[in-house]
Design a protein around this motif. Structure first.
Motif, PDB file in Angstrom:
ATOM      1  N   CYS A  90       0.874  -1.294  -0.099  1.00  0.00           N
ATOM      2  CA  CYS A  90       0.059  -0.137  -0.110  1.00  0.00           C
ATOM      3  C   CYS A  90       0.804   1.204  -0.005  1.00  0.00           C
ATOM      4  O   CYS A  90       2.120   1.171   0.221  1.00  0.00           O
ATOM      5  N   ILE A  91       0.439   2.273  -0.451  1.00  0.00           N
ATOM      6  CA  ILE A  91       1.030   3.719  -0.342  1.00  0.00           C
ATOM      7  C   ILE A  91       0.397   4.584   0.808  1.00  0.00           C
ATOM      8  O   ILE A  91      -1.050   4.582   0.652  1.00  0.00           O
ATOM      9  N   ILE A  92       1.053   5.310   1.670  1.00  0.00           N
ATOM     10  CA  ILE A  92       0.548   6.329   2.329  1.00  0.00           C
ATOM     11  C   ILE A  92       0.887   7.690   1.983  1.00  0.00           C
ATOM     12  O   ILE A  92       2.183   7.982   1.636  1.00  0.00           O
ATOM     13  N   ALA A  93      -0.047   8.287   1.330  1.00  0.00           N
ATOM     14  CA  ALA A  93       0.291   9.685   0.676  1.00  0.00           C
ATOM     15  C   ALA A  93       0.024  10.826   1.930  1.00  0.00           C
ATOM     16  O   ALA A  93      -1.085  11.120   2.260  1.00  0.00           O
ATOM     17  N   LEU A  94       1.097  11.225   2.055  1.00  0.00           N
ATOM     18  CA  LEU A  94       1.336  12.428   3.118  1.00  0.00           C
ATOM     19  C   LEU A  94       1.447  13.651   2.744  1.00  0.00           C
ATOM     20  O   LEU A  94       2.657  13.930   2.081  1.00  0.00           O
ATOM     21  N   GLY A  95       0.660  14.599   2.750  1.00  0.00           N
ATOM     22  CA  GLY A  95       1.025  16.171   2.470  1.00  0.00           C
ATOM     23  C   GLY A  95       0.033  16.885   1.830  1.00  0.00           C
ATOM     24  O   GLY A  95      -1.349  16.637   2.401  1.00  0.00           O
ATOM     25  N   GLY A  96       0.218  17.841   1.047  1.00  0.00           N
ATOM     26  CA  GLY A  96      -0.919  18.703   0.669  1.00  0.00           C
ATOM     27  C   GLY A  96      -1.453  17.921  -0.786  1.00  0.00           C
ATOM     28  O   GLY A  96      -0.972  16.726  -0.920  1.00  0.00           O
ATOM     29  N   GLY A  97      -2.236  18.688  -1.664  1.00  0.00           N
ATOM     30  CA  GLY A  97      -2.572  17.991  -2.665  1.00  0.00           C
ATOM     31  C   GLY A  97      -1.489  17.561  -3.710  1.00  0.00           C
ATOM     32  O   GLY A  97      -1.795  16.474  -4.352  1.00  0.00           O
ATOM     33  N   SER A  98      -0.385  18.084  -3.668  1.00  0.00           N
ATOM     34  CA  SER A  98       0.652  17.645  -4.598  1.00  0.00           C
ATOM     35  C   SER A  98       1.065  16.157  -4.574  1.00  0.00           C
ATOM     36  O   SER A  98       1.130  15.291  -5.213  1.00  0.00           O
ATOM     37  N   PRO A  99       1.640  16.002  -3.100  1.00  0.00           N
ATOM     38  CA  PRO A  99       2.295  14.466  -2.702  1.00  0.00           C
ATOM     39  C   PRO A  99       0.891  13.502  -2.866  1.00  0.00           C
ATOM     40  O   PRO A  99       1.170  12.395  -3.246  1.00  0.00           O
ATOM     41  N   ILE A 100      -0.287  13.896  -2.725  1.00  0.00           N
ATOM     42  CA  ILE A 100      -1.494  12.978  -2.756  1.00  0.00           C
ATOM     43  C   ILE A 100      -1.805  12.602  -4.225  1.00  0.00           C
ATOM     44  O   ILE A 100      -1.970  11.602  -4.710  1.00  0.00           O
ATOM     45  N   ASP A 101      -1.806  13.762  -5.094  1.00  0.00           N
ATOM     46  CA  ASP A 101      -1.981  13.610  -6.208  1.00  0.00           C
ATOM     47  C   ASP A 101      -0.807  12.641  -6.911  1.00  0.00           C
ATOM     48  O   ASP A 101      -1.067  11.760  -7.717  1.00  0.00           O
TER      49      ASP A 101
END
Ligand SMILES: [Fe+2]
Length: 386
Positions: A90-101
Motif C-alpha cells: 500500500c501507499i501512504i500519501a502524506l502532504g498537501g494536494g501535490s504529494p497525494i496527487d
C-alpha cells in the motif's frame, strides 16, 4: 435518475486521526506501506511521526520524499520505480494536494505500467492500483476523497486531468492537527480552493441531491472560518472546520465535478506556475459574476450557506452580497492579481487562446451553469487585467 457515489472505504476524521494510521492499515489488511511525501513533511517531522505510529505496531515504512509541487509526468517517475522495487502492499500519501496527487498516479503506474498520458480524461480509470491511504496536511484540495489526479505534461505545459475510481484512496485520515502550523499564504490558497470546490459542485450541471448536501455543509464550515484560520493559524476550532469543510467539499466535487473556475485555473497554473488555489482565487469572482445569470437561485443558496445573506434576502440581493464577499475575501487574504503575481501582460494575452482551448478540452467548463465559448473564456482571462 440515480447517482453513483464513490468514497474511500475508511475515513478517520478528527483530532489526531493521523495517529490511527496503524489500525487503519490493519483494517485494510496491509502491512508493507511506502510513505509518499515531500521534503517539507520530512523536515517538519510529520513523516517520522507516521513511521513511529506504525512502528509501535511493528509495521515499518520506507519514505519516498521526492514529490514536487504541481507534479509532472517526469517528477513521478522515480516514485514509480521506488514503488515497484519494494514489495509494498500500500501507499501512504502524506502532504498537501501535490504529494497525494503524485501518490495516486504512482499507485496506478506502479501496478499497471504505461505513461500518465495513457490515463488522461476522457479515459475512465477503473484499474485498481496499489491501495492509497491519504493523510492530507492542508485543508484545501480534498484529494484524499476524490477520484481525480492532476499531473502536468511538461512537454505541452498541460495539466492533465485523470479521472476514475482507480484514483480514489481506500482510506483518508482527516486530522486538522496537521494544519495548525500552515503559514497564512498556504492557508488562504488552499482554503479558497476548498470553497471553490464546494461552490462549483453546487452549481455544476452534474450536481445531485447527495453532492448538494455535502457542498452546502462544506460551505457552512468554510465560509465563516476562512478568515479566522488565515489570521490566527492556532485557532483550533477554525482549523477543524476548515479541514472537515475541505474534505466535504472534496466529496461534493468528486461526485458532481468542478466547473469553469477549475477549467480556467489549471492552464494558468501550468503556463505561469501560479499555485492552484491562487489561480482559482483570481478567477472565482469574475467567473461567478459570469455564471450567476444561469443559476441565480443556486448561487444565492451559496451566499446564504456562507452566512453573508439571509433567508429573507432576494436571490438577486444574495448574489450581489456573494460577489462583494468573494472580492472582499481576496482583498483580505491578499490574493494578488496576475500582474502583482509577476506575470507579464503580453505573455498572458499571448497564451489566452491556448489556455482557453485547454480549459475547454478539460471538460470542466461543460459542467458550468453557462457553457462558455472560447471567446467568453478569453474575455474572462483578459478581464483579470482590468
Ligand atoms: Fe481545486
Amino acid at each position: 435518475m440515480s447517482t453513483q457515489v464513490i468514497l474511500p472505504r475508511i475515513m478517520q476524521v478528527g483530532e489526531n486521526a493521523s495517529l490511527e494510521i496503524a489500525s487503519v492499515l490493519v483494517s485494510l489488511g496491509c502491512n508493507r506501506p511506502l510513505i509518499i511525501t515531500d521534503k517539507m513533511m520530512v523536515q517538519l517531522g510529520y513523516a517520522r511521526r507516521i513511521q513511529e505510529s506504525l512502528g509501535a505496531h511493528n509495521i515499518s515504512a520506507h519514505v519516498f520524499d521526492d514529490t514536487v509541487p504541481e507534479p509532472t509526468v517526469k517528477s513521478i517517475q522515480a516514485g514509480v520505480e521506488k514503488a515497484r522495487e519494494g514489495n509494498y502492499d500500500c501507499i501512504i500519501a502524506l502532504g498537501g494536494g501535490s504529494p497525494i496527487d503524485s501518490a495516486k498516479a504512482i499507485a496506478i503506474l506502479a501496478k499497471h505500467g504505461g505513461v500518465m498520458q495513457d490515463y488522461r480524461f476522457p479515459r475512465m480509470v477503473i484499474e485498481q492500483g496499489l491501495p492509497v491511504i491519504a493523510v492530507p496536511t492542508t485543508a484545501g484540495t480534498g484529494s484524499e476523497v476524490t477520484r481525480f489526479t492532476i499531473i502536468t505534461d511538461e512537454t505541452t505545459d498541460e495539466k492533465m486531468l485523470c479521472v476514475g475510481i482507480g484514483f480514489m484512496p481506500v482510506a483518508a485520515l482527516v486530522d486538522f492537527k496537521l494544519t495548525i502550523s500552515l503559514p497564512p499564504r498556504i492557508t488562504a490558497d488552499t482554503g479558497i480552493d476548498a470553497l471553490t470546490h464546494a461552490i462549483e459542485a453546487y452549481v455544476s450541471k452534474k450536481a445531485n441531491a447527495y453532492s448538494d448536501s455535502q457542498a452546502i455543509a462544506a460551505i457552512k464550515l468554510l465560509g465563516p472560518n476562512l478568515r479566522k484560520a488565515y489570521h490566527d493559524g492556532g485557532d483550533q476550532q477554525a482549523r477543524e472546520a476548515m479541514m472537515l469543510g475541505s474534505t466535504l467539499a472534496g466529496i461534493a466535487f468528486s461526485n458532481a465535478s468542478v466547473a469553469l473556475v477549475h477549467g480556467m485555473s489549471r492552464p494558468i497554473g501550468a503556463f505561469f506556475h501560479v499555485p492552484h488555489g491562487l489561480s482559482n482565487a483570481m478567477l472565482l469572482p469574475s467567473v461567478t459574476a459570469y455564471s450567476i445569470p444561469a443559476a441565480p437561485a443556486r448561487y444565492a443558496d451559496c451566499a446564504r450557506a456562507m452566512g453573508i445573506a439571509t433567508e429573507q434576502d432576494s436571490n438577486e440581493l444574495a448574489n450581489q452580497k456573494l460577489l462583494t464577499e468573494l472580492s472582499a475575501i481576496n482583498d483580505e487574504l491578499a490574493v494578488p492579481t496576475p500582474e502583482k503575481f509577476g506575470i507579464k501582460r503580453d505573455e498572458f494575452f499571448e497564451a489566452c487562446q491556448t489556455m482557453a482551448e485547454q480549459a475547454l478540452a478539460s471538460g470542466s467548463p461543460g459542467n458550468n451553469p453557462i457553457e462558455p465559448s472560447i471567446s467568453d473564456i478569453i474575455q474572462i482571462y483578459q478581464g483579470l487585467w482590468h
